[in-house]
Write a protein that holds these residues in place. Structure first.
Motif, PDB file in Angstrom:
ATOM      1  N   UNK A 308      31.578  32.920  36.256  1.00 53.75           N
ATOM      2  CA  UNK A 308      32.336  32.800  37.509  1.00 53.75           C
ATOM      3  C   UNK A 308      33.062  34.103  37.828  1.00 53.75           C
ATOM      4  N   UNK A 309      33.813  34.550  36.836  1.00 56.57           N
ATOM      5  CA  UNK A 309      34.573  35.782  36.996  1.00 56.57           C
ATOM      6  C   UNK A 309      33.641  36.970  37.260  1.00 56.57           C
ATOM      7  N   UNK A 310      32.525  36.992  36.552  1.00 56.12           N
ATOM      8  CA  UNK A 310      31.543  38.066  36.716  1.00 56.12           C
ATOM      9  C   UNK A 310      31.003  38.107  38.147  1.00 56.12           C
ATOM     10  N   UNK A 311      30.571  36.959  38.655  1.00 54.93           N
ATOM     11  CA  UNK A 311      30.017  36.901  40.012  1.00 54.93           C
ATOM     12  C   UNK A 311      31.040  37.355  41.042  1.00 54.93           C
ATOM     13  N   UNK A 312      32.265  36.866  40.896  1.00 55.84           N
ATOM     14  CA  UNK A 312      33.314  37.249  41.854  1.00 55.84           C
ATOM     15  C   UNK A 312      33.617  38.740  41.771  1.00 55.84           C
ATOM     16  N   UNK A 313      33.661  39.268  40.571  1.00 56.07           N
ATOM     17  CA  UNK A 313      33.990  40.688  40.401  1.00 56.07           C
ATOM     18  C   UNK A 313      32.889  41.598  40.935  1.00 56.07           C
ATOM     19  N   UNK A 314      31.646  41.206  40.712  1.00 52.28           N
ATOM     20  CA  UNK A 314      30.519  41.976  41.263  1.00 52.28           C
ATOM     21  C   UNK A 314      30.610  41.994  42.789  1.00 52.28           C
ATOM     22  N   UNK A 315      30.911  40.830  43.375  1.00 52.45           N
ATOM     23  CA  UNK A 315      31.032  40.770  44.840  1.00 52.45           C
ATOM     24  C   UNK A 315      32.153  41.670  45.351  1.00 52.45           C
ATOM     25  N   UNK A 316      33.278  41.660  44.669  1.00 51.27           N
ATOM     26  CA  UNK A 316      34.394  42.512  45.095  1.00 51.27           C
ATOM     27  C   UNK A 316      34.002  43.990  45.058  1.00 51.27           C
ATOM     28  N   UNK A 317      33.286  44.358  44.018  1.00 51.42           N
ATOM     29  CA  UNK A 317      32.857  45.759  43.885  1.00 51.42           C
ATOM     30  C   UNK A 317      31.912  46.140  45.018  1.00 51.42           C
ATOM     31  N   UNK A 318      30.908  45.304  45.240  1.00 47.41           N
ATOM     32  CA  UNK A 318      29.903  45.621  46.266  1.00 47.41           C
ATOM     33  C   UNK A 318      30.537  45.609  47.663  1.00 47.41           C
ATOM     34  N   UNK A 319      31.475  44.697  47.894  1.00 47.74           N
ATOM     35  CA  UNK A 319      32.121  44.674  49.214  1.00 47.74           C
ATOM     36  C   UNK A 319      32.903  45.944  49.488  1.00 47.74           C
ATOM     37  N   UNK A 320      33.536  46.490  48.470  1.00 46.72           N
ATOM     38  CA  UNK A 320      34.211  47.773  48.687  1.00 46.72           C
ATOM     39  C   UNK A 320      33.195  48.868  48.956  1.00 46.72           C
ATOM     40  N   UNK A 321      32.092  48.868  48.209  1.00 47.60           N
ATOM     41  CA  UNK A 321      31.055  49.876  48.459  1.00 47.60           C
ATOM     42  C   UNK A 321      30.568  49.781  49.903  1.00 47.60           C
ATOM     43  N   UNK A 322      30.477  48.558  50.415  1.00 48.72           N
ATOM     44  CA  UNK A 322      30.027  48.352  51.792  1.00 48.72           C
ATOM     45  C   UNK A 322      31.094  48.734  52.823  1.00 48.72           C
ATOM     46  N   UNK A 323      32.329  48.903  52.369  1.00 49.32           N
ATOM     47  CA  UNK A 323      33.394  49.309  53.288  1.00 49.32           C
ATOM     48  C   UNK A 323      34.191  48.173  53.890  1.00 49.32           C
ATOM     49  N   UNK A 324      34.114  46.986  53.315  1.00 49.06           N
ATOM     50  CA  UNK A 324      34.907  45.878  53.843  1.00 49.06           C
ATOM     51  C   UNK A 324      36.395  46.091  53.545  1.00 49.06           C
ATOM     52  N   UNK A 325      37.270  45.478  54.354  1.00 46.78           N
ATOM     53  CA  UNK A 325      38.704  45.668  54.126  1.00 46.78           C
ATOM     54  C   UNK A 325      39.127  45.160  52.750  1.00 46.78           C
ATOM     55  N   UNK A 326      40.106  45.834  52.169  1.00 44.18           N
ATOM     56  CA  UNK A 326      40.513  45.485  50.803  1.00 44.18           C
ATOM     57  C   UNK A 326      41.388  44.252  50.781  1.00 44.18           C
ATOM     58  N   UNK A 327      41.236  43.425  49.752  1.00 46.16           N
ATOM     59  CA  UNK A 327      42.078  42.230  49.647  1.00 46.16           C
ATOM     60  C   UNK A 327      43.484  42.634  49.207  1.00 46.16           C
ATOM     61  N   UNK A 328      44.502  41.908  49.669  1.00 47.29           N
ATOM     62  CA  UNK A 328      45.854  42.227  49.193  1.00 47.29           C
ATOM     63  C   UNK A 328      45.987  41.879  47.715  1.00 47.29           C
ATOM     64  N   UNK A 329      46.756  42.678  47.001  1.00 55.70           N
ATOM     65  CA  UNK A 329      47.078  42.348  45.609  1.00 55.70           C
ATOM     66  C   UNK A 329      48.528  41.928  45.605  1.00 55.70           C
ATOM     67  N   UNK A 330      48.763  40.650  45.428  1.00 57.40           N
ATOM     68  CA  UNK A 330      50.146  40.178  45.493  1.00 57.40           C
ATOM     69  C   UNK A 330      50.724  40.079  44.090  1.00 57.40           C
ATOM     70  N   UNK A 331      52.023  39.889  44.024  1.00 59.93           N
ATOM     71  CA  UNK A 331      52.710  39.683  42.749  1.00 59.93           C
ATOM     72  C   UNK A 331      52.503  40.806  41.750  1.00 59.93           C
TER      73      UNK A 331
END
Ligand code: X5A
Ligand code: ZN
Length: 663
Positions: A308-331
């Motif tokens: 689960x964590x792997x799939x989500x992390x891969x998606x986050x990486x690829x989305x940044x490579x694609x130039x999508x807006x960054x998610x907020x890091x709270x707390x």
């Protein structure tokens, strides 16, 4: 230019054929889960898919010995018993009749990615591969790895494309000792790795993984090990290491190519890493590297064992490579004590090698170089509890969707200035109802500022509705515009503005004190201004035209403050006569996209027309141009930045780089 994705189902076609607790987590589903997550989120379709290929012998021999290659070549013909026996000579790895084929495809995938990026077919990309590579050595398989995919890719890029300097960032939770050994005396490859270490109690238990192993001979300083001596590291710990170690050093090094050993066992939920950083952190780690090397970044999968964590992390990486807006890091909190000790040790070990660390005022080396945290009764108990809790399933929220607004960049320009390509010009149609404007009369003295301002406000409104990601306005009086915008935005609840002001000029005191605006002013003015928690003046007396001092303040002050503050809007202002060189300005613009989901409004003075196109290009997601290898920043300025950090670190814990003396 797009983002490459390299994947072939063939690499799922080997598995562990006997019982071995050390290897049971390395399963074919790691690859299918990663790829399916990309497909499910519509990301695979947005990438340019490049075919895999088998690496040829000559390529494998760039890193491995002939004897080793010949030995691995025999494995497809071995019986189960032979394979078991062959496996026994190495640590924590298994062989299978099809693994040699897959290992050649894994290397070939990394090389295809390098080719795609270096030939300009794509701007960046990711290769999903099995087996991983970073543990394998010249003549040995190790830690699920057969051939060292990324090390081979680095040698290949040097040989085929004449790449002069390569940065390898290994964010996998294990130490890629194979990569370290390959390049330890080579100053053309800077290897950075953080890894679970626990004072050598964690696999692969090597003395070579500690912070004081910095490289040999000409390569001294070009190997950076950040040992994690506790589990449970969080987003704040990872970000601190990027801001206070990796980014300053990487910019000083100025790579022509960035390779990432992209293992995701450093994410929450992973049974090996036992860390607590969320998948969103990889969106930021990726983004923070994307303005190096003109954006040439190749990520190659290494570890990652929680599907689960792997799939989500891969998606986050690829989305940044694609130039999508960054998610907020709270707390975000400050780094934990153990992380601070690591940070401090690494910075001390490297201060003689990197001018960006020369003025670090953390503890003197002598006091920490031999320091080992002894397990007191209390800590031993804590550790036992940690181990206990590590067996429970971790739960975390699924990352939110990262939605790109329909318009990326909007501009407000005087009629005689040409609209940059691909930007949307805001004209009279978008003009806002003037009732929502609260303007003081004396702000309206220029030609037609009311029209310009109403367009700027309209832009802000549309950013809030997420119809526009970012914007740029060329205005007659930048100080006035800045004041109006802050007043307008701060009038609502929950507005948190990060105001970054580059250059001299007076910032009205009500802005500095309203508590809804964090002001960071980077100037070369000689006046000593009184700072407060929300007004941080950075005076670079000597280096207003020098990139190194400027960037130093960006990495060690602005980024940590920005992350901790978590603004809803970034207002980036360049006051007239600010002499900061254009390259550094563009890097700053690119890096600030980390915050507020990319909602940045840039204000430029009307006579700064030459700055419009390059700034708009960065706002549109193009990488900022590289700055060249940086010289040491003037001592006086480096010390000024250190003083700011030490004065503000109690208010903004991400500024810390050393553990408090007691406690
Ligand atoms: C690539 C990778 C981990 C090996 C762990 C063996 N290897 N205990 O994550
Ligand atoms: Zn790993």
């Amino acid at each position: 230019m797009g983002t490459a994705l390299i994947y072939d189902e063939e690499m799922t076609k080997y598995k562990l054929l006997w019982v071995d607790p050390a290897c049971k987590i390395e399963v074919p589903e790691r690859l299918t889960a990663s790829h399916e997550a990309l497909v499910r989120n519509g990301l695979a379709d947005r990438c340019v898919s490049l075919p895999v290929r088998e690496a040829v012998d000559a390529e494998i021999l760039l890193v491995h010995s002939e004897e080793y290659l010949e030995a691995v070549k025999q494995t497809p013909h071995m019986t189960l018993e032979d394979l078991k026996e062959f496996t026994l000579q190495y640590g924590d790895v298994y062989f299978h009749p099809n693994i040699y084929h897959c290992a050649k495809l894994a290397v070939g995938s990394a090389l295809q990615l390098v080719d795609g990026v270096m030939m300009g077919k794509v701007k960046n990309g990711m290769a999903l591969v099995r087996p991983p590579g970073h543990h394998s050595m010249r003549s040995a398989a190790n830690g699920f790895c057969v051939f060292n995919n990324v090390a081979i890719a680095a040698r290949y890029a040097k040989q085929k494309y004449g790449v002069k300097r390569i940065l390898i960032v290994d964010w996998d939770i294990h130490h890629g000792q194979g990569v370290q050994y390959c390049f330890e005396d080579d100053p053309s490859v800077l290897y950075f790795s953080w890894h679970r270490y626990e004072h050598q109690k964690f696999w692969p238990h090597l003395r070579d993984s500690d912070y004081d192993i910095v490289g040999k001979g000409d390569g001294a300083g070009f190997n950076i090990n950040v040992p994690w001596n506790k589990v449970g590291m969080e987003n704040s710990d990872y970000l601190s290491v990027f801001c206070h170690i990796l980014l300053p050093v990487a910019y000083e090094f100025c790579p022509d190519l960035v390779l990432v050993c992209a293992g995701f066992d450093s994410a929450i939920g992973d049974p090996e890493g036992k860390m607590c950083a969320t998948p969103e952190i990889f969106a930021h780690l990726t983004h923070l590297l994307m303005n190096l090397a003109g954006g040439k970044l190749c990520a190659v999968l290494e570890g990652g064992y929680n599907l689960t964590s792997l799939g989500q992390s891969v998606c986050q990486t690829v989305q940044s490579l694609l130039g999508d807006p960054l998610p907020p890091l709270t707390d975000l909190s400050g780094p934990c004590r153990s992380a601070l000790e690591s940070l401090q040790s690494v910075r001390a070990a490297h201060r003689q090698h990197w001018s960006c660390l020369k003025h670090a005022v953390d503890l003197p080396t002598s006091e920490i170089s031999t320091k080992r945290v002894k397990l007191s009764g209390e800590e031993a108990k804590e550790q036992a509890e940690e181990e206990q809790s590590g067996t429970e399933e971790k739960i975390w929220a699924e990352p939110l969707k990262r939605v790109s607004p329909p318009v990326c960049s909007a501009v407000v320009l005087p009629d005689d200035v040409v609209c940059p390509d691909a930007c949307e010009r805001l004209g009279s149609a978008e003009e806002l109802n003037p009732h929502s404007l609260i303007l003081k009369k004396d702000f309206l003295k220029d030609d037609d500022p009311l029209t310009a301002f109403s367009r700027v406000f309209s832009l802000i409104e549309r950013m809030k509705k997420n119809e526009i990601r970012n914007g740029l306005a060329l205005v007659g009086d930048v100080t006035m515009a800045m004041t109006c915008v802050v007043q307008h935005v701060a009038a609502e609840d929950n507005s948190r503005i990060l105001l970054v002001c580059v250059g001299n000029g007076n910032i009205p005191s009500h802005i500095k004190e309203d508590g809804k605006t964090l002001v960071v002013q980077i100037s070369c003015e000689n006046t000593v201004e009184q700072e407060s928690k929300y007004y941080v003046p950075v005076c670079l007396k000597k280096s207003c035209t020098d990139s190194s001092g400027f960037l130093q303040s960006v990495f060690s002050v602005l980024l940590p403050l920005g992350y901790q503050y978590n603004p809803r809007l970034v207002l980036l202002v360049r006051t007239p006569g600010s002499e900061v060189c254009d390259g550094a300005w563009l890097q700053l613009t690119g890096l600030l996209q980390s915050f507020a989901q990319g909602h940045t409004l840039v204000l430029l003075q009307e006579d700064d027309k030459a700055c419009v196109d390059p700034t708009a290009a960065v706002l549109l997601g193009n990488p900022a141009p590289p700055l060249g290898q940086l010289q040491a920043s003037p001592t006086e300025d480096a010390e000024a930045v250190e003083r700011i950090r030490s004065r503000l670190k109690d208010d903004w814990k991400l500024l810390m780089t050393a553990a408090p003396e007691n406690g």
